[in-house]
Design an enzyme around this catalytic site. Sequence first.
Site, PDB file in Angstrom:
ATOM      1  N   SER A  20       1.762   6.067  -3.208  1.00 40.25           N
ATOM      2  CA  SER A  20       0.243   5.593  -3.305  1.00 40.25           C
ATOM      3  C   SER A  20       0.001   5.126  -4.694  1.00 40.25           C
ATOM      4  CB  SER A  20      -0.525   6.751  -2.794  1.00 40.25           C
ATOM      5  OG  SER A  20      -1.628   6.681  -3.171  1.00 40.25           O
TER       6      SER A  20
ATOM      7  N   LYS B 280      -9.246  -7.056  -4.954  1.00 40.26           N
ATOM      8  CA  LYS B 280      -9.672  -6.112  -4.657  1.00 40.26           C
ATOM      9  C   LYS B 280      -9.207  -4.924  -6.109  1.00 40.26           C
ATOM     10  CE  LYS B 280     -10.101  -3.848  -0.696  1.00 40.26           C
ATOM     11  NZ  LYS B 280      -9.645  -2.332  -0.818  1.00 40.26           N
ATOM     12  N   SER B 281      -8.014  -4.571  -5.722  1.00 37.28           N
ATOM     13  CA  SER B 281      -7.304  -3.552  -6.449  1.00 37.28           C
ATOM     14  C   SER B 281      -7.672  -3.989  -8.056  1.00 37.28           C
ATOM     15  CB  SER B 281      -5.887  -3.519  -6.446  1.00 37.28           C
ATOM     16  OG  SER B 281      -5.543  -3.395  -5.109  1.00 37.28           O
TER      17      SER B 281
ATOM     18  N   ASP C 292      -1.038  -2.900   2.996  1.00 39.18           N
ATOM     19  CA  ASP C 292      -2.597  -3.291   3.754  1.00 39.18           C
ATOM     20  C   ASP C 292      -2.096  -4.647   4.682  1.00 39.18           C
ATOM     21  OD1 ASP C 292      -3.641  -1.418   2.371  1.00 39.18           O
ATOM     22  OD2 ASP C 292      -4.374  -2.862   0.402  1.00 39.18           O
TER      23      ASP C 292
HETATM   24  C1  S3P Z   1      -4.652   0.480  -3.275  1.00 41.11           C
HETATM   25  C2  S3P Z   1      -3.787   1.244  -2.941  1.00 41.11           C
HETATM   26  C3  S3P Z   1      -3.484   1.213  -1.558  1.00 41.11           C
HETATM   27  C4  S3P Z   1      -4.036   0.180  -0.678  1.00 41.11           C
HETATM   28  C5  S3P Z   1      -5.287  -0.012  -1.078  1.00 41.11           C
HETATM   29  C6  S3P Z   1      -5.637  -0.317  -2.567  1.00 41.11           C
HETATM   30  C7  S3P Z   1      -4.977   0.468  -4.685  1.00 41.11           C
HETATM   31  O1  S3P Z   1      -3.551   2.422  -1.098  1.00 41.11           O
HETATM   32  O2  S3P Z   1      -3.682   0.659   0.660  1.00 41.11           O
HETATM   33  O3  S3P Z   1      -5.859  -0.881  -0.133  1.00 41.11           O
HETATM   34  O4  S3P Z   1      -5.880  -0.598  -5.400  1.00 41.11           O
HETATM   35  O5  S3P Z   1      -4.244   1.271  -5.789  1.00 41.11           O
HETATM   36  P1  S3P Z   1      -2.676   3.939  -1.148  1.00 41.11           P
HETATM   37  O6  S3P Z   1      -2.678   4.248  -2.716  1.00 41.11           O
HETATM   38  O7  S3P Z   1      -3.459   4.902  -0.434  1.00 41.11           O
HETATM   39  O8  S3P Z   1      -1.311   3.487  -0.913  1.00 41.11           O
END
Ligand code: S3P
Length: 450
Positions: free
Chosen positions: A174, A28-29, A327
């Site tokens: 984050s 997903k990321s 996650d």
């Molecule tokens: C993500 C970062 C994380 C993660 C999210 C995906 C990303 O969030 O929990 O599911 O793709 O950069 P945070 O940046 O709030 O830690």
Amino acid sequence: MAAHGEPMPMVSRRGTGLKGRAEVPGDKSVSHRALILGALAVGETRVTGLLEGQDVLDTAAAMRAFGAQVERTGEGAWSIHGVGTGGFAEPEDVIDCGNSGTGVRLIMGAAATSPITATFTGDASLRSRPMGRVTDPLALFGAAAVGREGGRLPLTLIGARDPQPVRYTVPVPSAQVKSAVLLAGLGAPGQTQVIEREATRDHTERMLAGFGAEITVEEGPEGRVITLTGQPELRPQSIAVPRDPSSAAFPVCAALIAEGSDVLVPGIGLNPTRAGLYETLREMGADLTYENPRDEGGEPVADLRARFSGAMRGIEVPPERAASMIDEYPVLSVVAACAEGPTVMRGVGELRVKESDRIDAMAQGLRACGVEVEEGEDWWIVHGLGAGGVPGGARVESRLDHRIAMAFLVLGLASQRAVTVDDGQPIATSFPIFEPLMTGLGAAIARSNG
Ligand code: S3P
């Protein structure tokens, strides 16, 4: 747009174990980033293995609204004709990012240094999540934001006309905040620096380098210092999205706790900024092996083989590992409930501001299933009952949170009585084939009448 239909209750129960091969969808990321950077490049970017979950589809629609040409050319295959850095057009309507914190925060970053105004919203979960963590650093570039109380969505962002580069230390671990600042930095002249005290997922840095941006990462006394030179011409790329380790976590953990299981989950990205869960499971005594380890597109990849592990023990999860498995705590807590003794999870206050307050959602549901849980602001402890020891038999709330829904459906596969989840619809945001994939392995997961 988020799935807004009637709630879809789902139920899971014990069976004879899970067996076979589980081909989980794309990361997903990485999928969000491929669409956004493709939209900021000049020319055609081609993506294969894109996750076609609702979160990512919402980002694709947003990129169209900002002027990129985004087309689906086959299953998981997408083509993006980008507009170039600083080339975003002003959207004609509100941008609805559905359930996706990653989508809205990264897109706000990408839009913040263009001279346009855009309004963002999302579903009830996203509208309750903090956006100040992104709009504060974007203000340093010269962008302005007006949202609801606490900076919540709906929110209007006025991009900087004369953006300034910034040096910013991310106050919370984050990757979304780090990435928003880097994407904004693309539109500002000169060097933007982002400092993170704890390493978070580094897909944005890797992909920016792939698109030809000048970006360096150095470890210093303050942490990781990322330096990006703004206003590059990004070169379009061919991107093969690796399979998502966060989605793989569900069939893997299900196999570990459901007696009789033996599952192979091929081709999972094991980037060290993402693989903390698997290390933790092995420390708990899981029968989890990495087969055929290899490198794909610059990322370490392996086939995960998970077998029923009846003698797992609770452990203290090192807090410094939290970012690399943030996650995965919901499904880890399910494994912890099926292990012997306490599993202690500290340094995880960020779990309270995800799609739901994940400590509270899991603690309440686990207690309803007969598991003792202690919790504080940024820690929790799950007291495991050992293999086969979880009573289950409860109906739990998924709270518009895909990972909460999937975690409890995994728990039902190993508990004495069935577990019902009030609404399985949010699963479509990240893992649209979860139900057929799990039932294909032999898991007793079904829609329920309530
Ligand atoms: C993500 C970062 C994380 C993660 C999210 C995906 C990303 O969030 O929990 O599911 O793709 O950069 P945070 O940046 O709030 O830690």
